[in-house]
Design a protein around this motif. Structure first.
Motif, mmCIF file in Angstrom:
data_model
loop_
_atom_site.group_PDB
_atom_site.id
_atom_site.type_symbol
_atom_site.label_atom_id
_atom_site.label_comp_id
_atom_site.label_asym_id
_atom_site.label_seq_id
_atom_site.Cartn_x
_atom_site.Cartn_y
_atom_site.Cartn_z
ATOM 1 N N ILE A 186 72.600 28.112 78.341
ATOM 2 C CA ILE A 186 72.945 29.046 78.041
ATOM 3 C C ILE A 186 73.540 29.550 76.875
ATOM 4 C CG2 ILE A 186 74.291 29.142 80.008
ATOM 5 C CD1 ILE A 186 76.964 27.557 78.243
ATOM 6 N N PHE A 187 72.623 28.514 75.704
ATOM 7 C CA PHE A 187 73.082 28.559 74.736
ATOM 8 C C PHE A 187 71.630 29.140 74.698
ATOM 9 C CE2 PHE A 187 76.409 25.633 75.310
ATOM 10 C CZ PHE A 187 78.002 26.885 74.987
ATOM 11 N N PRO A 188 70.867 30.225 72.757
ATOM 12 C CA PRO A 188 69.642 29.547 72.297
ATOM 13 C C PRO A 188 69.851 28.865 72.139
ATOM 14 C CG PRO A 188 71.125 31.750 71.732
ATOM 15 C CD PRO A 188 71.863 30.692 71.919
ATOM 16 N N THR A 189 68.192 28.450 71.885
ATOM 17 C CA THR A 189 67.374 26.633 71.939
ATOM 18 C C THR A 189 67.681 26.406 70.017
ATOM 19 O OG1 THR A 189 65.767 28.137 71.247
ATOM 20 C CG2 THR A 189 65.916 26.839 73.004
ATOM 21 N N ASN A 190 67.877 28.353 69.033
ATOM 22 C CA ASN A 190 67.849 27.460 67.483
ATOM 23 C C ASN A 190 69.203 27.209 67.250
ATOM 24 O OD1 ASN A 190 69.021 30.757 68.268
ATOM 25 N ND2 ASN A 190 68.151 31.256 66.535
ATOM 26 N N VAL A 191 69.860 27.032 68.519
ATOM 27 C CA VAL A 191 71.670 27.084 68.030
ATOM 28 C C VAL A 191 72.800 25.786 68.504
ATOM 29 C CG1 VAL A 191 74.144 28.118 68.941
ATOM 30 C CG2 VAL A 191 72.276 29.547 68.262
ATOM 31 N N PRO A 192 72.812 24.663 67.771
ATOM 32 C CA PRO A 192 73.122 23.907 67.781
ATOM 33 C C PRO A 192 74.271 23.793 68.875
ATOM 34 C CG PRO A 192 73.348 23.980 65.817
ATOM 35 C CD PRO A 192 72.844 25.238 66.520
ATOM 36 N N PRO A 193 74.168 23.553 70.341
ATOM 37 C CA PRO A 193 75.490 23.820 70.846
ATOM 38 C C PRO A 193 77.521 23.440 70.728
ATOM 39 C CG PRO A 193 73.670 22.383 72.189
ATOM 40 C CD PRO A 193 73.503 22.438 70.586
ATOM 41 N N GLN A 194 77.125 21.832 69.874
ATOM 42 C CA GLN A 194 78.157 22.021 69.176
ATOM 43 C C GLN A 194 79.026 23.329 68.435
ATOM 44 O OE1 GLN A 194 75.351 20.296 69.034
ATOM 45 N NE2 GLN A 194 75.400 17.789 70.385
ATOM 46 N N SER A 195 78.106 24.082 67.699
ATOM 47 C CA SER A 195 78.653 24.576 66.585
ATOM 48 C C SER A 195 79.743 26.195 67.090
ATOM 49 C CB SER A 195 77.629 24.897 65.662
ATOM 50 O OG SER A 195 76.445 25.646 67.032
ATOM 51 N N THR A 196 79.097 26.199 68.655
ATOM 52 C CA THR A 196 79.329 27.748 69.235
ATOM 53 C C THR A 196 81.010 27.321 69.768
ATOM 54 O OG1 THR A 196 79.161 26.562 71.843
ATOM 55 C CG2 THR A 196 77.120 27.356 70.265
ATOM 56 N N ASP A 197 81.370 28.855 69.648
ATOM 57 C CA ASP A 197 83.262 28.685 70.351
ATOM 58 C C ASP A 197 83.330 27.963 71.544
ATOM 59 O OD1 ASP A 197 82.902 29.707 68.126
ATOM 60 O OD2 ASP A 197 83.616 31.725 68.564
ATOM 61 N N ILE A 198 82.733 28.524 72.484
ATOM 62 C CA ILE A 198 82.896 27.986 73.942
ATOM 63 C C ILE A 198 83.183 26.455 73.736
ATOM 64 C CG2 ILE A 198 80.717 27.890 75.184
ATOM 65 C CD1 ILE A 198 83.362 28.677 76.877
ATOM 66 N N ARG A 207 83.384 23.830 71.460
ATOM 67 C CA ARG A 207 84.420 24.145 70.475
ATOM 68 C C ARG A 207 85.905 23.813 71.161
ATOM 69 N NH1 ARG A 207 83.720 26.135 65.059
ATOM 70 N NH2 ARG A 207 83.064 28.027 66.818
ATOM 71 N N LEU A 208 85.950 24.765 71.797
ATOM 72 C CA LEU A 208 87.454 25.670 73.452
ATOM 73 C C LEU A 208 87.203 24.592 73.649
ATOM 74 C CD1 LEU A 208 89.436 27.994 72.427
ATOM 75 C CD2 LEU A 208 87.872 28.824 74.487
ATOM 76 N N ALA A 209 86.305 23.944 74.501
ATOM 77 C CA ALA A 209 86.616 23.276 75.388
ATOM 78 C C ALA A 209 87.147 21.758 75.417
ATOM 79 C CB ALA A 209 85.232 23.477 76.263
ATOM 80 N N GLU A 210 86.940 21.296 73.780
ATOM 81 C CA GLU A 210 86.764 19.785 72.853
ATOM 82 C C GLU A 210 88.478 20.650 73.150
ATOM 83 O OE1 GLU A 210 82.408 18.567 71.877
ATOM 84 O OE2 GLU A 210 83.754 19.376 70.510
ATOM 85 N N ALA A 211 88.821 21.250 72.631
ATOM 86 C CA ALA A 211 89.796 20.823 71.857
ATOM 87 C C ALA A 211 90.960 21.489 73.136
ATOM 88 C CB ALA A 211 90.600 23.048 71.021
ATOM 89 N N PHE A 212 90.975 21.743 74.334
ATOM 90 C CA PHE A 212 91.674 21.408 75.535
ATOM 91 C C PHE A 212 91.238 20.473 76.613
ATOM 92 C CE2 PHE A 212 91.879 25.911 74.751
ATOM 93 C CZ PHE A 212 93.359 26.601 75.174
ATOM 94 N N GLY A 213 90.476 19.140 75.498
ATOM 95 C CA GLY A 213 90.201 17.879 75.783
ATOM 96 C C GLY A 213 89.357 17.803 77.110
ATOM 97 N N ALA A 214 88.656 18.625 77.066
ATOM 98 C CA ALA A 214 86.823 18.436 77.435
ATOM 99 C C ALA A 214 86.112 17.982 76.839
ATOM 100 C CB ALA A 214 86.634 19.283 78.307
ATOM 101 N N VAL A 215 85.232 16.980 77.447
ATOM 102 C CA VAL A 215 83.758 15.879 76.912
ATOM 103 C C VAL A 215 83.236 16.919 77.285
ATOM 104 C CG1 VAL A 215 83.132 14.191 77.205
ATOM 105 C CG2 VAL A 215 84.872 13.589 77.681
ATOM 106 N N CYS A 216 82.081 17.663 76.520
ATOM 107 C CA CYS A 216 81.003 18.370 76.417
ATOM 108 C C CYS A 216 79.909 17.831 76.547
ATOM 109 C CB CYS A 216 81.127 19.553 75.853
ATOM 110 S SG CYS A 216 82.864 20.095 75.848
ATOM 111 N N GLN A 217 78.837 18.137 77.384
ATOM 112 C CA GLN A 217 77.348 17.903 77.051
ATOM 113 C C GLN A 217 76.159 18.908 77.285
ATOM 114 O OE1 GLN A 217 76.568 14.440 77.589
ATOM 115 N NE2 GLN A 217 79.212 13.223 77.371
ATOM 116 N N ASN A 218 75.302 18.725 76.379
ATOM 117 C CA ASN A 218 74.387 19.426 76.877
ATOM 118 C C ASN A 218 72.635 19.500 78.281
ATOM 119 O OD1 ASN A 218 73.238 17.530 75.940
ATOM 120 N ND2 ASN A 218 72.591 18.867 73.785
ATOM 121 N N GLU A 219 73.520 18.547 78.431
ATOM 122 C CA GLU A 219 72.470 17.861 79.903
ATOM 123 C C GLU A 219 73.267 17.258 80.574
ATOM 124 O OE1 GLU A 219 70.069 14.793 77.961
ATOM 125 O OE2 GLU A 219 68.979 15.453 77.235
ATOM 126 N N LEU A 220 73.045 17.489 82.705
ATOM 127 C CA LEU A 220 73.594 16.385 83.425
ATOM 128 C C LEU A 220 73.273 15.512 83.214
ATOM 129 C CD1 LEU A 220 75.069 17.778 85.764
ATOM 130 C CD2 LEU A 220 73.119 17.311 86.714
#
Length: 89
Positions: free
Chosen positions: A58-70, A72-85
């Motif tokens: 869902i993110f462009p390949t040239n953008v690190p996913p960890q730098s996106t608003d969604i 960071r917002l998910a992590e702020a709400f306590g979620a653990v985020c991954q870019n792979e299944l």
């Protein structure tokens, strides 16, 4: 209700004898101020606690996913985020 319960916990921590500057002053009536920012951070982090999110494709390949608003917002709400299944997702 959760917000006010957390405010009460902060107030109890402030009133505890180990936090008073002088043991003789512990019975003194004082106004206790609670920093709402700290309370909201704690409450917010519990909303998605234990939730694992995958953001794949869902993110462009040239953008690190960890730098996106969604992300960071998910992590702020306590979620653990991954870019792979992974098995936890």
């Amino acid at each position: 209700a959760k917000f006010f319960a957390e405010v009460d916990r902060f107030k109890l921590r402030e009133k505890s004898p180990r936090n008073s500057e002088n043991a003789s002053r512990k019975h003194e009536r004082r106004k206790i101020s609670v920093d709402v920012k700290n309370v909201l951070q704690k409450v917010r982090a519990e909303i998605l606690a234990g939730v694992h999110c995958v953001f794949s494709g869902i993110f462009p390949t040239n953008v690190p996913p960890q730098s996106t608003d969604i992300w960071r917002l998910a992590e702020a709400f306590g979620a653990v985020c991954q870019n792979e299944l992974v098995h936890k997702v």
